[in-house]
Write an enzyme that holds these catalytic residues in place. Structure first.
Site, PDB file in Angstrom:
ATOM      1  N   CYS A 276      36.835 -88.393  49.312  1.00  0.00           N
ATOM      2  CA  CYS A 276      35.868 -88.657  50.383  1.00  0.00           C
ATOM      3  C   CYS A 276      34.632 -89.431  49.931  1.00  0.00           C
ATOM      4  CB  CYS A 276      35.437 -87.344  51.034  1.00  0.00           C
ATOM      5  SG  CYS A 276      36.768 -86.514  51.929  1.00  0.00           S
ATOM      6  N   ILE A 277      33.859 -88.845  49.029  1.00  0.00           N
ATOM      7  CA  ILE A 277      32.522 -89.378  48.743  1.00  0.00           C
ATOM      8  C   ILE A 277      32.570 -90.771  48.102  1.00  0.00           C
ATOM      9  CG2 ILE A 277      30.287 -88.897  47.682  1.00  0.00           C
ATOM     10  CD1 ILE A 277      31.176 -86.960  49.921  1.00  0.00           C
TER      11      ILE A 277
END
Length: 437
Positions: A276-277
């Site tokens: 995600c990040i």
């Protein structure tokens, strides 16, 4: 009497738990979702293109390997079967797509897995089915990209079939929040599609958060992850400044966190990892160019976070120099290679970049990670985890705490290590052998 209205029929089957739930993509998102629906009594069919994974899951062993779950740690009161045969989608009342959305070579979004999943189920769609997308992606994907692939002349969206978007909110390794406890954002292509989303997820989670459109839901997921990426970038930049000023950034964060309003604690580390990040912000920066917007703030945070592994190698070199040793030829143990503690997820792990950076400078680097027995580097070389026992730690010129798994014996490490480069704040900076990084 059975209703002839497809939406009402679907809602009724969800209520009496006779609906068959199909999960497309059996990884860190799909498998916990499969286990949740099965726990509630729904028959679940898992669809995946990986035949080896499917075989392993059907033999039970795959749950631990893929999501840290076992048949004993979740309650399967209904059948779960995995298959590579997408014709079984015809038997499913709901099809939930949980496939990866990686970045391409030039940081452009790759939604190929989403479109492949849509193409695979399209021939098997029938009236009364719900098709839900959970993969993180840019605004417009559900309606502009996936919907045309699903479209069939004999099935009207919002009347016969129902297309929804509900972004996953998984946090691997976080035992504090289950799928049931995490509020779930739901959206639909039409109002009926939204109602179908509420029927699908309403019994599985405690709180639904309906939003006005699929684009709002898609942007919501990106904002959540960009918020973390930007704040991690900020605290990592603060770390480098505090280091120059001789200030312990962890002391600063602990003190600031006592303020009961207006401050949220984020902690520095060796960079950012996971799917995600490091990835999701670029979905929005790519899409923003279509609208003539340059997302400078988001891109700057990404630049800072990508620099962190290099910063750690520099700090390791400085620490060794202080002991009149060079990194070239030094024996270095890197503790933890998963992107976060207590899991085995290696996606985009900054620890791997730290290992490669040490090796590039001539360091003799080994790693220990009880969750990752074998590590494959970018050059294709495979490395086995060593055991971080007292003898191994004492034999090293330096130990780098890259991922602070709870399984490590920090008391022993503090006692036996000659030099510790700590990226996670596990040791007090006042300890003479500790260097913050």
């Amino acid at each position: 009497m059975t209703s002839t209205n497809p939406l009402a029929r679907f809602a009724a089957r969800m209520t009496d738990r006779s609906a068959v739930i199909g999960i497309i993509g059996l990884g860190y998102v799909g498998l916990p979702l499969a286990s949740r629906f099965s726990e509630l009594g729904y028959p679940v069919v898992g669809l995946d293109v990986d035949a080896a994974k499917v075989a392993e899951l059907n033999a039970d062993g795959g749950f631990r390997r893929y999501v840290g779950l076992t048949r004993e740690s979740v309650r399967f009161s209904a059948p779960f079967t995995a298959t590579t045969d997408f014709s079984e989608a015809a038997d499913c009342d709901a099809l939930i797509i949980c496939v990866p959305t990686p970045l391409g070579k030039y940081h452009d979004p790759d939604i190929g897995y989403i479109l492949d999943a849509a193409r695979s189920v399209r021939p098997h769609l029938r009236s009364g089915q719900v098709i839900a997308l959970e993969s993180t992606t840019y605004p417009g994907t559900t309606e502009d990209d996936m919907l045309p692939v699903l479209a069939r002349d004999d099935l009207t969206v919002g009347e016969d079939i129902f297309v929804v978007y509900s972004p996953e909110r998984e946090d691997p390794g976080n035992a504090s929040f289950s799928i049931r406890q995490i509020p779930k954002v739901v959206s639909g292509v039409t109002e009926n599609c939204l109602r179908a989303a509420e029927a699908l997820y309403g019994g599985a989670v405690d709180t639904l958060v309906p939003v006005a459109s699929t684009r709002v839901a898609e942007m919501t997921k990106l904002l959540e992850n960009i918020h973390r990426a930007v704040n991690i970038g900020l605290v990592n930049e603060m770390k480098t400044l505090a280091d120059r000023m001789g200030i312990d950034i962890f002391d600063v964060i602990r003190a600031a966190a006592t303020k009961p309003f207006g401050f949220t604690a984020f902690y520095p580390g060796p960079g950012v990892g996971g799917h995600c990040i490091p990835v999701d912000p670029f979905y929005l920066t790519w899409k923003a160019r279509e609208y003539g917007v340059h997302t400078r703030f988001i891109e700057l945070a990404g630049e800072i976070n990508r620099y962190m592994p290099e910063f750690i190698v520099e700090k390791l070199m400085d620490a060794l120099n202080g002991e009149r040793k060079a990194l070239n030829g030094a024996r270095v143990l890197v503790l933890g290679v998963a992107f976060k503690k207590n899991i085995d997820d290696m996606r985009e792990s900054p620890s791997v970049m730290v290992i490669e950076g040490i090796a590039a400078k001539g360091g003799e680097v080994v790693y220990a990670d009880p969750h990752v027995p074998v590590l494959t580097l970018a050059d294709g070389s495979r490395h086995a985890s060593c055991v971080a026992d007292a003898g191994t730690v004492a034999s090293m010129d330096a130990v780098v705490i890259a991922t602070d798994h709870d399984a490590f014996d920090y008391e022993m490490i503090g006692r036996e290590a000659k030099l510790i480069v700590d990226t996670r704040g596990r040791f007090p900076a006042s300890l003479a052998k500790v260097t913050r990084a």
